[in-house]
Design a protein around this motif. Structure first.
Motif, PDB file in Angstrom:
ATOM      1  N   LEU A 202       0.847  -1.190   0.000  1.00 27.50           N
ATOM      2  CA  LEU A 202       0.000   0.000   0.000  1.00 27.50           C
ATOM      3  C   LEU A 202       0.884   1.242   0.000  1.00 27.50           C
ATOM      4  CD1 LEU A 202      -2.742  -0.920   2.642  1.00 27.50           C
ATOM      5  CD2 LEU A 202      -2.784  -1.287   0.178  1.00 27.50           C
ATOM      6  N   CYS A 203       0.522   2.218  -0.811  1.00 30.31           N
ATOM      7  CA  CYS A 203       1.332   3.425  -0.932  1.00 30.31           C
ATOM      8  C   CYS A 203       0.416   4.646  -0.941  1.00 30.31           C
ATOM      9  CB  CYS A 203       2.168   3.385  -2.218  1.00 30.31           C
ATOM     10  SG  CYS A 203       3.170   4.866  -2.496  1.00 30.31           S
ATOM     11  N   VAL A 204       0.730   5.640  -0.121  1.00 30.01           N
ATOM     12  CA  VAL A 204      -0.004   6.906  -0.091  1.00 30.01           C
ATOM     13  C   VAL A 204       0.970   8.020  -0.472  1.00 30.01           C
ATOM     14  CG1 VAL A 204      -1.276   8.563   1.317  1.00 30.01           C
ATOM     15  CG2 VAL A 204      -1.598   6.109   1.683  1.00 30.01           C
ATOM     16  N   LYS A 205       0.642   8.750  -1.529  1.00 28.22           N
ATOM     17  CA  LYS A 205       1.481   9.850  -1.992  1.00 28.22           C
ATOM     18  C   LYS A 205       0.825  11.178  -1.640  1.00 28.22           C
ATOM     19  CE  LYS A 205       3.619   7.420  -5.899  1.00 28.22           C
ATOM     20  NZ  LYS A 205       3.848   7.449  -7.371  1.00 28.22           N
ATOM     21  N   PHE A 206       1.616  12.078  -1.077  1.00 20.36           N
ATOM     22  CA  PHE A 206       1.115  13.406  -0.744  1.00 20.36           C
ATOM     23  C   PHE A 206       1.359  14.347  -1.916  1.00 20.36           C
ATOM     24  CE2 PHE A 206       1.156  11.754   3.491  1.00 20.36           C
ATOM     25  CZ  PHE A 206       0.204  12.509   4.180  1.00 20.36           C
ATOM     26  N   ASP A 207       0.304  14.969  -2.384  1.00 15.10           N
ATOM     27  CA  ASP A 207       0.419  16.027  -3.373  1.00 15.10           C
ATOM     28  C   ASP A 207      -0.801  16.926  -3.254  1.00 15.10           C
ATOM     29  OD1 ASP A 207      -1.506  14.382  -4.371  1.00 15.10           O
ATOM     30  OD2 ASP A 207      -0.547  14.007  -6.302  1.00 15.10           O
ATOM     31  N   ASP A 208      -0.724  18.100  -3.843  1.00 18.64           N
ATOM     32  CA  ASP A 208      -1.812  19.070  -3.762  1.00 18.64           C
ATOM     33  C   ASP A 208      -2.747  18.893  -4.945  1.00 18.64           C
ATOM     34  OD1 ASP A 208      -0.837  20.293  -1.438  1.00 18.64           O
ATOM     35  OD2 ASP A 208       0.609  21.446  -2.625  1.00 18.64           O
ATOM     36  N   PRO A 209      -4.064  18.993  -4.727  1.00 15.04           N
ATOM     37  CA  PRO A 209      -5.018  18.825  -5.823  1.00 15.04           C
ATOM     38  C   PRO A 209      -4.978  20.000  -6.774  1.00 15.04           C
ATOM     39  CG  PRO A 209      -6.158  19.578  -3.862  1.00 15.04           C
ATOM     40  CD  PRO A 209      -4.723  19.340  -3.465  1.00 15.04           C
ATOM     41  N   PRO A 210      -5.259  19.781  -8.074  1.00 23.33           N
ATOM     42  CA  PRO A 210      -5.318  20.899  -9.018  1.00 23.33           C
ATOM     43  C   PRO A 210      -6.483  21.831  -8.698  1.00 23.33           C
ATOM     44  CG  PRO A 210      -6.146  18.879 -10.043  1.00 23.33           C
ATOM     45  CD  PRO A 210      -5.572  18.485  -8.713  1.00 23.33           C
ATOM     46  N   ILE A 211      -6.248  23.111  -8.881  1.00 21.82           N
ATOM     47  CA  ILE A 211      -7.290  24.101  -8.625  1.00 21.82           C
ATOM     48  C   ILE A 211      -8.069  24.357  -9.902  1.00 21.82           C
ATOM     49  CG2 ILE A 211      -7.737  26.477  -7.897  1.00 21.82           C
ATOM     50  CD1 ILE A 211      -5.179  26.350  -6.250  1.00 21.82           C
ATOM     51  N   LYS A 212      -9.380  24.121  -9.859  1.00 20.18           N
ATOM     52  CA  LYS A 212     -10.240  24.305 -11.020  1.00 20.18           C
ATOM     53  C   LYS A 212     -11.417  25.199 -10.642  1.00 20.18           C
ATOM     54  CE  LYS A 212      -9.351  19.816 -13.221  1.00 20.18           C
ATOM     55  NZ  LYS A 212      -9.996  18.575 -13.721  1.00 20.18           N
ATOM     56  N   PRO A 213     -11.981  25.898 -11.627  1.00 15.71           N
ATOM     57  CA  PRO A 213     -13.187  26.683 -11.334  1.00 15.71           C
ATOM     58  C   PRO A 213     -14.342  25.767 -10.949  1.00 15.71           C
ATOM     59  CG  PRO A 213     -12.767  26.608 -13.705  1.00 15.71           C
ATOM     60  CD  PRO A 213     -11.556  26.030 -13.037  1.00 15.71           C
ATOM     61  N   LYS A 214     -15.124  26.183  -9.954  1.00 14.68           N
ATOM     62  CA  LYS A 214     -16.229  25.356  -9.480  1.00 14.68           C
ATOM     63  C   LYS A 214     -17.487  25.614 -10.281  1.00 14.68           C
ATOM     64  CE  LYS A 214     -14.518  25.174  -4.713  1.00 14.68           C
ATOM     65  NZ  LYS A 214     -14.838  25.456  -3.295  1.00 14.68           N
ATOM     66  N   PRO A 215     -18.198  24.579 -10.711  1.00 15.97           N
ATOM     67  CA  PRO A 215     -19.456  24.783 -11.439  1.00 15.97           C
ATOM     68  C   PRO A 215     -20.549  25.294 -10.505  1.00 15.97           C
ATOM     69  CG  PRO A 215     -19.142  22.455 -10.979  1.00 15.97           C
ATOM     70  CD  PRO A 215     -17.887  23.147 -10.533  1.00 15.97           C
ATOM     71  N   PHE A 216     -21.548  25.957 -11.089  1.00 17.51           N
ATOM     72  CA  PHE A 216     -22.654  26.472 -10.292  1.00 17.51           C
ATOM     73  C   PHE A 216     -23.518  25.329  -9.774  1.00 17.51           C
ATOM     74  CE2 PHE A 216     -27.186  27.632 -10.221  1.00 17.51           C
ATOM     75  CZ  PHE A 216     -27.163  28.546  -9.181  1.00 17.51           C
ATOM     76  N   LYS A 217     -23.897  25.407  -8.508  1.00 16.22           N
ATOM     77  CA  LYS A 217     -24.797  24.426  -7.908  1.00 16.22           C
ATOM     78  C   LYS A 217     -25.958  25.159  -7.259  1.00 16.22           C
ATOM     79  CE  LYS A 217     -21.177  21.020  -6.904  1.00 16.22           C
ATOM     80  NZ  LYS A 217     -20.496  20.255  -5.837  1.00 16.22           N
ATOM     81  N   PHE A 218     -27.160  24.643  -7.474  1.00 14.98           N
ATOM     82  CA  PHE A 218     -28.338  25.252  -6.860  1.00 14.98           C
ATOM     83  C   PHE A 218     -28.493  24.721  -5.449  1.00 14.98           C
ATOM     84  CE2 PHE A 218     -32.803  25.138  -5.651  1.00 14.98           C
ATOM     85  CZ  PHE A 218     -33.156  26.470  -5.827  1.00 14.98           C
ATOM     86  N   PHE A 219     -28.479  25.631  -4.473  1.00 18.50           N
ATOM     87  CA  PHE A 219     -28.666  25.253  -3.089  1.00 18.50           C
ATOM     88  C   PHE A 219     -30.073  25.618  -2.642  1.00 18.50           C
ATOM     89  CE2 PHE A 219     -23.978  25.893  -3.192  1.00 18.50           C
ATOM     90  CZ  PHE A 219     -23.634  24.579  -2.918  1.00 18.50           C
ATOM     91  N   ASN A 220     -30.646  24.779  -1.799  1.00 19.12           N
ATOM     92  CA  ASN A 220     -32.048  24.937  -1.408  1.00 19.12           C
ATOM     93  C   ASN A 220     -32.333  26.255  -0.706  1.00 19.12           C
ATOM     94  OD1 ASN A 220     -32.581  22.396  -2.440  1.00 19.12           O
ATOM     95  ND2 ASN A 220     -32.176  21.367  -0.503  1.00 19.12           N
ATOM     96  N   HIS A 221     -31.326  26.812  -0.012  1.00 18.49           N
ATOM     97  CA  HIS A 221     -31.588  28.044   0.731  1.00 18.49           C
ATOM     98  C   HIS A 221     -31.877  29.225  -0.197  1.00 18.49           C
ATOM     99  CE1 HIS A 221     -27.151  28.333   0.068  1.00 18.49           C
ATOM    100  NE2 HIS A 221     -27.467  29.594  -0.176  1.00 18.49           N
TER     101      HIS A 221
END
Length: 414
Positions: A202-221
């Motif tokens: 088992l191997c766990v590699k540490f790295d930072d996730p790529p930053i991407k623009p977030k899509p619009f999501k409709f929230f109930n509030h």
């Protein structure tokens, strides 16, 4: 190890006697530091080794079935708890492992990962070609996960981690707590090839996730805002220049209107909750004296209302993102919902793929090209036969007559 740029490693069930262990470690890892559990039963089934130039490992507790300590990664500036596991071979002997880990859980603060050979399966499908898995095999492990509020880390690679050439089972795992999921949601455990061992590594590699623009999501509030319907009606009534897809264009206008409403009225919900809580705290500190002005009581009431409002919105957002349906709003489940979100994101994230020719693809661009290429080939080729569809059976069901077909074509032309 060199190929994976390993900085800390746990070696399990090595079968090396204590008298020669130091010489072997010094020969293979001359500049590394290490610890062991020979003192617990003399067999010393566990070693933990680390590169002091990259890692500082402080062993906190050592027992027959695990070594636990804290890890500080110098260059990455990350700190977490690490437990190397080797579970004994019987259900009865492993009971002390679950008890000890539950006791350890009460003293652990921050991210925690328990990784190794548990010698226990977690689900009925975790063993094939051998004795069938029964409830007694999985009960203790599952009860431990529930009691410790831990979950299995997302894994990629081989489906089973141990084999004797006939029986295959999944007994090696990486288990993490909610703090780990919140801080490192992008990480996954890779199940590597076993080479000469009967266990896969088992191997766990540490790295930072790529930053991407977030899509619009409709929230109930959003639907609770007094101007919600006005924004929808205004956007829906916008005249579109094209006749090809009027409904699609109207929906797009509504999306932009709701996105603007969300950014204007509900941006930074977390910050607003913290601000409202701090303002209420400051106000109540002013009201400690007996001669509190009456105006402050009204101000405190308004601050309470604001804190309740934004806390409810925050919890609603996290609940919707987490997709957890069995908990209700209003019970301060924000932390649980947040951990559930991180877990779901981690489970759904594609970190690597195996291509058709067997190569492992790890880069974002490579994964994107592989997926696009796969579906382009799949959808652009003509199938001579449809093995999943029996046309003779389909024709026995209800079909459109000629009049219905013509009306359908006329509707499409309009």
């Amino acid at each position: 190890m060199k190929g994976n740029k390993t900085s800390i490693v746990a070696i399990i069930e090595h079968r090396v006697k204590e008298q020669v262990a130091g010489k072997i470690v010094k020969k293979i890892w001359p500049s590394w530091m290490w610890c062991h559990n020979y003192s617990t039963d003399g067999k010393g089934r566990l070693w933990v080794l680390w590169d002091p130039n990259e890692i500082h490992f402080d062993m906190v507790e050592c027992k027959e079935q695990y070594i636990h300590g804290t890890v500080l990664a110098h260059t990455m500036r990350k700190k977490f708890n690490f437990t190397a596991i080797y579970g004994l071979h019987t259900i009865e002997k492993r009971k002390s492992l679950w008890t000890d880990l539950l006791s350890l859980q009460h003293n652990v603060q921050g991210p925690w990962i328990c990784m190794g050979d548990y010698n226990a399966v977690l689900a009925l499908e975790d063993r094939i070609m051998g004795n069938p898995v029964v409830q007694a095999d999985i009960r203790d492990f599952n009860q431990f996960l529930v009691g410790a509020a831990m979950t299995e880390m997302r894994t990629v690679g081989r489906d089973y981690t141990w084999t004797n050439g006939h029986v295959m089972s999944r007994i090696d795992r990486a288990i993490v707590n909610s703090d780990w999921m919140q801080q490192y949601p992008q990480l996954e455990a890779s199940v590597l090839d076993p080479y000469f061992s009967d266990h896969s590594h088992l191997c766990v590699k540490f790295d930072d996730p790529p930053i991407k623009p977030k899509p619009f999501k409709f929230f109930n509030h959003l639907a609770q805002h007094p101007e919600f319907l006005n924004h929808v009606k205004s956007a829906w009534g916008t005249q579109t220049a094209t006749r090809l897809a009027p409904v699609w264009n109207k929906l797009k206008q509504v999306k932009w209107a709701l996105k603007s409403l969300n950014n204007t009225e509900f941006a930074g919900v977390d910050t607003r909750v913290k601000s409202a809580r701090q303002q209420l705290k400051d106000m109540q500190e002013k009201m400690r004296s007996m001669n509190t002005p009456s105006a402050l009581f009204g101000a405190e009431k308004e601050l309470r209302r604001q804190l309740e409002k934004w806390s409810t919105i925050e919890e609603s957002v996290y609940k919707q993102k987490s997709r957890v349906q069995w908990l209700k709003l209003g019970d301060s489940n924000t932390a649980f919902f947040h951990a559930s979100i991180k877990n779901r994101v981690s489970q759904n994230m594609i970190r690597s793929l195996v291509s058709a020719n067997g190569n492992v693809i790890n880069t974002e661009k490579g994964i994107e090209d592989e997926i696009i290429g796969f579906y382009r080939t799949l959808l652009s080729s003509t199938a001579k036969t449809l093995p999943a569809i029996n046309l003779a059976v389909m024709k026995r069901g209800r079909i459109l007559d000629r009049g219905q077909q013509l009306r359908l074509i006329a509707y499409e032309k309009r």
